[in-house]
Design an enzyme around this catalytic site. Structure first.
Site, short mmCIF file in Angstrom:
data_model
loop_
_atom_site.label_atom_id
_atom_site.label_comp_id
_atom_site.label_asym_id
_atom_site.label_seq_id
_atom_site.Cartn_x
_atom_site.Cartn_y
_atom_site.Cartn_z
N GLY A 40 -47.24 81.76 5.23
CA GLY A 40 -46.05 81.03 4.81
C GLY A 40 -45.01 81.85 4.06
CG ASP A 97 -46.19 79.23 1.24
OD1 ASP A 97 -47.02 79.16 0.30
OD2 ASP A 97 -46.43 78.81 2.38
CG ASP A 100 -49.12 70.96 -2.96
OD1 ASP A 100 -48.25 70.21 -3.41
OD2 ASP A 100 -50.01 70.55 -2.19
CE LYS A 128 -44.76 70.37 -1.99
NZ LYS A 128 -45.65 69.69 -1.03
CG PHE A 149 -45.26 68.64 4.17
CD1 PHE A 149 -46.43 69.12 3.60
CD2 PHE A 149 -44.81 69.19 5.37
CE1 PHE A 149 -47.15 70.14 4.21
CE2 PHE A 149 -45.53 70.21 5.98
CZ PHE A 149 -46.70 70.69 5.41
CG ASP A 156 -47.41 76.03 8.85
OD1 ASP A 156 -47.52 76.17 7.62
OD2 ASP A 156 -48.36 75.71 9.58
NE ARG A 162 -46.31 79.86 10.36
CZ ARG A 162 -47.05 79.49 9.33
NH1 ARG A 162 -46.50 79.41 8.15
NH2 ARG A 162 -48.32 79.18 9.47
P1 5GP Z 1 -52.17 74.65 -3.30
O1 5GP Z 1 -53.45 75.40 -3.28
O2 5GP Z 1 -51.23 75.07 -4.38
O3 5GP Z 1 -52.37 73.16 -3.28
O4 5GP Z 1 -51.55 74.88 -1.90
C1 5GP Z 1 -50.72 75.84 -1.61
C2 5GP Z 1 -50.63 75.99 -0.12
O5 5GP Z 1 -50.56 74.73 0.58
C3 5GP Z 1 -49.34 76.67 0.19
O6 5GP Z 1 -49.51 78.08 0.17
C4 5GP Z 1 -49.00 76.13 1.55
O7 5GP Z 1 -49.66 76.88 2.53
C5 5GP Z 1 -49.56 74.73 1.55
N1 5GP Z 1 -48.51 73.73 1.20
C6 5GP Z 1 -48.43 72.99 0.07
N2 5GP Z 1 -47.34 72.19 0.07
C7 5GP Z 1 -46.70 72.45 1.23
C8 5GP Z 1 -45.47 71.96 1.81
O8 5GP Z 1 -44.74 71.11 1.27
N3 5GP Z 1 -45.13 72.48 3.02
C9 5GP Z 1 -45.89 73.41 3.66
N4 5GP Z 1 -45.45 73.83 4.84
N5 5GP Z 1 -47.04 73.90 3.14
C10 5GP Z 1 -47.43 73.42 1.93
MG MG Z 2 -50.19 79.22 1.80
#
Ligand code: 5GP
Ligand code: MG
Length: 176
Positions: A40, A97, A100, A128, A149, A156, A162
């Protein structure tokens, strides 16, 4: 089925402007090696690293797949590509990227902390904050966004979207 928002959430112009200032913030830290988390962050990394241009700044790519949160140090994160990367004694900038839940970066930071870097700082294009389930904060954040999202600019949905230059919100057909 998902539908894209009518207008971009963040335009390519806004991204470019923010990257200029973000690069200035990061330069003060003098990173020696970038660890970019694929896939990403590939466009973000390319654009940001060019703004950091320095002859001895190295760049390596790793892949991280998260399978949920874990408070144990092993975590549920699979990281590949770290073999053969030497961060010992170096100032490391980790680029991802989006932050979350924070699980990916928190687990990755734990792994990297055991590899002898002199300093590790993290940088994400998007944050976020309201989604966070672990106590993790990135050192450098491009943009704060709501709980939506997003796709485009490297991000993606099922490997699509992407290559879009702007960042868009994806909603289901009912507009949620
Ligand atoms: P975390 O471990 O912080 O929950 O997740 C991070 C990963 O989840 C990011 O690197 C990404 O790959 C995916 N992700 C989380 N939110 C989004 C979003 O809104 N859009 C996309 N495309 N990927 C997301
Ligand atoms: Mg990721």
């Amino acid at each position: 089925m998902y539908k894209m928002s009518e207008k971009p959430l963040i335009t390519a112009t806004q991204i470019a402007e923010r990257l200029d200032t973000l690069a200035q913030e990061i330069k003060a830290f003098h990173p020696e090696i970038i660890l970019s988390v694929l896939t990403g962050s590939y466009i973000f990394t390319a654009d940001l690293s060019r703004r950091l241009s320095s002859p001895d700044l190295q760049i390596k790519f790793i892949k991280a797949s998260s399978y949920g949160c874990s408070t144990e140090s092993s975590g549920k994160l699979e990281v590949s590509g770290l073999e053969g990367i030497d961060i010992c004694g170096k100032r490391v900038l980790v680029i991802d990227d989006i932050l979350d839940t924070g699980c990916t970066m928190e687990s990755l930071a734990k792994i990297l902390n055991g590899m002898g870097a002199s300093l590790i700082k993290t940088c994400v294009l998007l944050n976020k904050e309201s989604r966070r389930t672990v106590d993790f904060h990135a050192d450098f954040v491009g943009f704060e966004i709501e709980n939506e999202f997003v796709v485009g600019y490297g991000l993606d949905y099922a490997n699509n979207y992407r290559t879009f230059p702007d960042i868009w919100t994806l909603r289901d057909e009912n507009g949620k």
